[in-house]
Each structure stands twice: as C-alpha cells, then as structure tokens.
Design a protein around this motif. Structure first.
Motif, PDB file in Angstrom:
ATOM      1  N   ASP A   1      12.640  -6.487  12.850  1.00 50.23           N
ATOM      2  CA  ASP A   1      12.721  -7.806  12.122  1.00 50.23           C
ATOM      3  C   ASP A   1      11.222  -8.533  12.227  1.00 50.23           C
ATOM      4  OD1 ASP A   1      15.342  -7.266  11.711  1.00 50.23           O
ATOM      5  OD2 ASP A   1      15.876  -7.856  13.804  1.00 50.23           O
ATOM      6  N   VAL A   2      10.274  -7.824  11.943  1.00 45.48           N
ATOM      7  CA  VAL A   2       8.871  -8.592  11.844  1.00 45.48           C
ATOM      8  C   VAL A   2       8.737  -8.321  10.279  1.00 45.48           C
ATOM      9  CG1 VAL A   2       6.717  -8.635  12.336  1.00 45.48           C
ATOM     10  CG2 VAL A   2       8.215  -8.011  14.110  1.00 45.48           C
ATOM     11  N   PRO A   3       8.760  -9.443   9.534  1.00 41.75           N
ATOM     12  CA  PRO A   3       8.517  -9.013   8.157  1.00 41.75           C
ATOM     13  C   PRO A   3       6.920  -9.285   7.744  1.00 41.75           C
ATOM     14  CG  PRO A   3       9.206 -11.576   8.579  1.00 41.75           C
ATOM     15  CD  PRO A   3       9.329 -10.707   9.735  1.00 41.75           C
ATOM     16  N   ILE A   4       6.503  -8.407   6.597  1.00 49.49           N
ATOM     17  CA  ILE A   4       4.998  -8.046   6.559  1.00 49.49           C
ATOM     18  C   ILE A   4       5.064  -8.772   5.143  1.00 49.49           C
ATOM     19  CG2 ILE A   4       3.340  -6.443   5.735  1.00 49.49           C
ATOM     20  CD1 ILE A   4       4.195  -4.792   7.995  1.00 49.49           C
ATOM     21  N   MET A   5       4.099  -9.670   4.790  1.00 47.98           N
ATOM     22  CA  MET A   5       3.595 -10.315   3.719  1.00 47.98           C
ATOM     23  C   MET A   5       2.214  -9.915   3.563  1.00 47.98           C
ATOM     24  SD  MET A   5       6.407 -12.296   3.470  1.00 47.98           S
ATOM     25  CE  MET A   5       7.336 -12.363   4.631  1.00 47.98           C
ATOM     26  N   ALA A   6       2.096  -9.121   2.215  1.00 43.76           N
ATOM     27  CA  ALA A   6       0.806  -8.555   1.992  1.00 43.76           C
ATOM     28  C   ALA A   6       0.395  -9.128   0.527  1.00 43.76           C
ATOM     29  CB  ALA A   6       1.378  -6.995   1.775  1.00 43.76           C
ATOM     30  N   ALA A   7      -1.027  -8.972   0.451  1.00 44.03           N
ATOM     31  CA  ALA A   7      -1.500  -9.603  -0.792  1.00 44.03           C
ATOM     32  C   ALA A   7      -1.168  -8.975  -2.034  1.00 44.03           C
ATOM     33  CB  ALA A   7      -3.117  -9.608  -0.489  1.00 44.03           C
ATOM     34  N   ALA A   8      -1.006  -9.151  -2.996  1.00 47.20           N
ATOM     35  CA  ALA A   8      -0.542  -8.377  -4.099  1.00 47.20           C
ATOM     36  C   ALA A   8      -1.777  -7.602  -4.630  1.00 47.20           C
ATOM     37  CB  ALA A   8       0.000  -9.352  -5.232  1.00 47.20           C
ATOM     38  N   GLY A   9      -3.092  -8.301  -4.339  1.00 53.77           N
ATOM     39  CA  GLY A   9      -4.194  -7.570  -4.925  1.00 53.77           C
ATOM     40  C   GLY A   9      -5.179  -8.166  -5.627  1.00 53.77           C
TER      41      GLY A   9
ATOM     42  N   LYS B   1      -6.165  -8.750  -8.481  1.00 49.58           N
ATOM     43  CA  LYS B   1      -6.868  -8.192  -9.832  1.00 49.58           C
ATOM     44  C   LYS B   1      -6.019  -8.812 -11.037  1.00 49.58           C
ATOM     45  CE  LYS B   1     -10.194  -5.431  -8.407  1.00 49.58           C
ATOM     46  NZ  LYS B   1     -11.533  -5.550  -8.977  1.00 49.58           N
ATOM     47  N   GLY B   2      -4.973  -9.481 -10.943  1.00 51.69           N
ATOM     48  CA  GLY B   2      -4.160 -10.184 -11.842  1.00 51.69           C
ATOM     49  C   GLY B   2      -3.456  -8.886 -12.674  1.00 51.69           C
ATOM     50  N   TYR B   3      -3.063  -7.812 -11.871  1.00 53.01           N
ATOM     51  CA  TYR B   3      -2.243  -7.092 -12.645  1.00 53.01           C
ATOM     52  C   TYR B   3      -0.649  -7.636 -13.198  1.00 53.01           C
ATOM     53  CZ  TYR B   3      -5.457  -3.346 -10.448  1.00 53.01           C
ATOM     54  OH  TYR B   3      -6.552  -2.873  -9.866  1.00 53.01           O
ATOM     55  N   ILE B   4      -0.381  -7.290 -14.202  1.00 52.55           N
ATOM     56  CA  ILE B   4       0.771  -7.821 -14.838  1.00 52.55           C
ATOM     57  C   ILE B   4       1.966  -7.091 -14.674  1.00 52.55           C
ATOM     58  CG2 ILE B   4      -0.097  -9.445 -16.192  1.00 52.55           C
ATOM     59  CD1 ILE B   4       0.368  -7.521 -18.665  1.00 52.55           C
ATOM     60  N   ASN B   5       1.940  -5.502 -14.536  1.00 53.93           N
ATOM     61  CA  ASN B   5       2.698  -4.692 -14.314  1.00 53.93           C
ATOM     62  C   ASN B   5       2.797  -3.991 -12.851  1.00 53.93           C
ATOM     63  OD1 ASN B   5       0.535  -3.299 -14.538  1.00 53.93           O
ATOM     64  ND2 ASN B   5       1.445  -1.622 -15.976  1.00 53.93           N
ATOM     65  N   GLY B   6       2.309  -4.388 -11.752  1.00 54.65           N
ATOM     66  CA  GLY B   6       2.299  -3.672 -10.520  1.00 54.65           C
ATOM     67  C   GLY B   6       1.496  -4.563  -9.363  1.00 54.65           C
ATOM     68  N   THR B   7       1.793  -3.902  -8.289  1.00 52.27           N
ATOM     69  CA  THR B   7       0.919  -4.543  -7.243  1.00 52.27           C
ATOM     70  C   THR B   7       0.013  -3.484  -6.521  1.00 52.27           C
ATOM     71  OG1 THR B   7       2.826  -4.396  -5.834  1.00 52.27           O
ATOM     72  CG2 THR B   7       2.442  -6.422  -6.624  1.00 52.27           C
ATOM     73  N   SER B   8      -0.607  -3.890  -5.421  1.00 47.38           N
ATOM     74  CA  SER B   8      -1.471  -3.116  -4.904  1.00 47.38           C
ATOM     75  C   SER B   8      -0.948  -2.773  -3.535  1.00 47.38           C
ATOM     76  CB  SER B   8      -2.787  -3.741  -4.373  1.00 47.38           C
ATOM     77  OG  SER B   8      -3.701  -4.178  -5.660  1.00 47.38           O
TER      78      SER B   8
ATOM     79  N   ALA C   1       7.362  -4.266   2.413  1.00 47.13           N
ATOM     80  CA  ALA C   1       6.540  -5.261   2.760  1.00 47.13           C
ATOM     81  C   ALA C   1       6.955  -6.414   1.568  1.00 47.13           C
ATOM     82  CB  ALA C   1       5.074  -4.821   2.348  1.00 47.13           C
ATOM     83  N   THR C   2       6.631  -7.500   1.638  1.00 49.96           N
ATOM     84  CA  THR C   2       6.908  -8.550   0.634  1.00 49.96           C
ATOM     85  C   THR C   2       5.435  -8.762  -0.170  1.00 49.96           C
ATOM     86  OG1 THR C   2       8.644  -9.545   1.807  1.00 49.96           O
ATOM     87  CG2 THR C   2       7.555 -10.842  -0.095  1.00 49.96           C
ATOM     88  N   SER C   3       5.536  -8.427  -1.434  1.00 45.13           N
ATOM     89  CA  SER C   3       4.217  -8.757  -2.152  1.00 45.13           C
ATOM     90  C   SER C   3       3.863 -10.346  -2.301  1.00 45.13           C
ATOM     91  CB  SER C   3       4.223  -7.951  -3.552  1.00 45.13           C
ATOM     92  OG  SER C   3       3.112  -8.322  -4.123  1.00 45.13           O
ATOM     93  N   VAL C   4       2.842 -10.901  -1.767  1.00 38.47           N
ATOM     94  CA  VAL C   4       2.522 -12.263  -2.004  1.00 38.47           C
ATOM     95  C   VAL C   4       1.318 -12.386  -2.911  1.00 38.47           C
ATOM     96  CG1 VAL C   4       1.883 -14.303  -0.804  1.00 38.47           C
ATOM     97  CG2 VAL C   4       3.207 -12.756   0.153  1.00 38.47           C
ATOM     98  N   GLY C   5       1.211 -13.252  -3.932  1.00 41.29           N
ATOM     99  CA  GLY C   5       0.389 -13.644  -4.672  1.00 41.29           C
ATOM    100  C   GLY C   5       0.383 -15.078  -5.162  1.00 41.29           C
ATOM    101  N   MET C   6      -0.632 -15.572  -6.143  1.00 45.01           N
ATOM    102  CA  MET C   6      -0.510 -16.646  -6.672  1.00 45.01           C
ATOM    103  C   MET C   6      -1.050 -16.552  -8.078  1.00 45.01           C
ATOM    104  SD  MET C   6      -3.669 -18.753  -5.030  1.00 45.01           S
ATOM    105  CE  MET C   6      -4.109 -19.805  -6.320  1.00 45.01           C
ATOM    106  N   THR C   7      -1.089 -17.545  -8.907  1.00 39.57           N
ATOM    107  CA  THR C   7      -1.674 -17.765 -10.069  1.00 39.57           C
ATOM    108  C   THR C   7      -2.323 -19.205 -10.478  1.00 39.57           C
ATOM    109  OG1 THR C   7       0.382 -18.713 -11.446  1.00 39.57           O
ATOM    110  CG2 THR C   7       0.098 -16.253 -11.601  1.00 39.57           C
ATOM    111  N   TYR C   8      -3.229 -18.904 -11.223  1.00 34.27           N
ATOM    112  CA  TYR C   8      -4.077 -20.241 -11.460  1.00 34.27           C
ATOM    113  C   TYR C   8      -4.929 -20.024 -12.653  1.00 34.27           C
ATOM    114  CZ  TYR C   8      -7.478 -18.388  -8.397  1.00 34.27           C
ATOM    115  OH  TYR C   8      -8.505 -17.598  -7.604  1.00 34.27           O
ATOM    116  N   ASP C   9      -5.906 -20.962 -13.086  1.00 34.17           N
ATOM    117  CA  ASP C   9      -6.528 -20.733 -14.335  1.00 34.17           C
ATOM    118  C   ASP C   9      -7.997 -20.052 -14.250  1.00 34.17           C
ATOM    119  OD1 ASP C   9      -7.846 -22.597 -12.775  1.00 34.17           O
ATOM    120  OD2 ASP C   9      -8.185 -24.008 -14.516  1.00 34.17           O
ATOM    121  N   LYS C  10      -8.145 -19.415 -13.088  1.00 36.07           N
ATOM    122  CA  LYS C  10      -9.418 -18.543 -12.907  1.00 36.07           C
ATOM    123  C   LYS C  10      -8.950 -17.049 -12.194  1.00 36.07           C
ATOM    124  CE  LYS C  10     -12.318 -22.362 -12.579  1.00 36.07           C
ATOM    125  NZ  LYS C  10     -13.259 -23.240 -11.506  1.00 36.07           N
TER     126      LYS C  10
END
Length: 171
Positions: free
Chosen positions: A127-135, A137-144, A152-161
């Motif tokens: 019961d220890v959730p793992i949040m891991a960086a999506a990568g 690289k701005g991939y639109i069809n997958g994660t790292s 694992a739970t993929s975590v990322g963000m979007t912005y203009d850069k």
C-alpha cells in the motif's frame, strides 16, 4: 528546514564514474545523500515547503531522501530498486515520488521494461503508491520507465515550454 527524517545514497559500484560523483563517502552506499544538482531540493520544495508564499502541496510531510544519481545525472535502475526497498522496508513511507526516468518512450504496458517491477510491485502490495515522472520529453503516445510500469502512477505536466534536464538512467 527540519523536514528530512532520514536519507540514504545508492550508487552502483560497477561503474567508477558513477560512484565517484555520487555518494558523499565515494562508495556505493552512504547514509548521507547530498543534492549536487538542485533537482531533488526543487522537488522537495514543491512537495513539502512551509514557506508562507510558496507552500508545498503537502507542507506537513516529512521527507525521506534517497540519492541514486551522480552529479551529472547518471545512474542505474537497480539503485532505484534499492531505493524503493529502503523506503518501503526500512522507513515505512506512505508515498514514493520518483522524479527521474529513462527518457525512452513506451507507448503501452507491453513495451514497458520490467527491470525494477518486482520492487514497484512490492511497494504496491504494501500500500505504498509510487508516483513516477512521465519523462520530460513531451511524448504524446507513451511514457518513460518506471512511470509506464503497471503499478506506478505516471505524473507529468504541460505548459508552453519544453525542458529536458538531461538525466540518464542505464538498465
């Protein structure tokens, strides 16, 4: 200030260039985990800062730091696995945040590596959730990896850069 409950450093001993620029004592493991790039300190601030202007998203949290990358951002997946075990088995943490990845694009679970899945699955089973960086690289069809791992739970963000921090993880 006063947020770090425990710290540890894992840097695989089979590559002298990784070890020499990683743990404080120059070895493969150490109980001191200095942040030589500022990335870990930045992430910790986002999570746990008590600053009146820039409060962290979980500003009451205690932090357990595990360093697995050297000063140039190089490291090994097995050290991340050891870090997960240290958090789950030795420290009984509530949540694990892994803000590094292998920077590859895995468009589905079937293409995702499994190098440290046993460690991720053990955390999940405890019961220890793992949040891991999506990568980063701005991939639109997958994660790292390890974010593409089924437990694992993929975590990322979007912005203009687009920013790439240049961390490298070797299997």
């Amino acid at each position: 200030s006063n947020k770090i409950s425990a710290q540890y450093c894992y840097c695989d001993a089979h590559d002298a260039s990784i070890v020499s620029n990683c743990c404080q004592n120059g070895g493969a493991e150490d109980t001191i985990a200095p942040d030589r790039t500022g990335h870990g300190t930045h992430i910790t601030g986002i999570l746990a800062s008590k600053n009146s202007t820039y409060k962290g998203v979980s500003n009451g949290a205690q932090i357990f730091v595990v360093k697995v990358l050297n000063s140039t951002g190089g490291g090994f997946l097995d050290d991340i696995g050891k870090a997960i075990d240290w958090c789950v088995v030795n420290q009984s943490v509530d949540v694990i945040s892994i803000s590094i990845s292998d920077y590859e694009n895995y468009p589905g679970v079937s293409t995702c590596p499994t190098d440290i899945d046993a460690k991720i699955n053990n955390a999940y089973a405890n019961d220890v959730p793992i949040m891991a960086a999506a990568g980063n690289k701005g991939y639109i069809n997958g994660t790292s990896y390890p974010a593409c791992s089924p437990n694992a739970t993929s975590v990322g963000m979007t912005y203009d850069k687009t920013i790439s921090l240049g961390y490298t993880i070797w299997p």
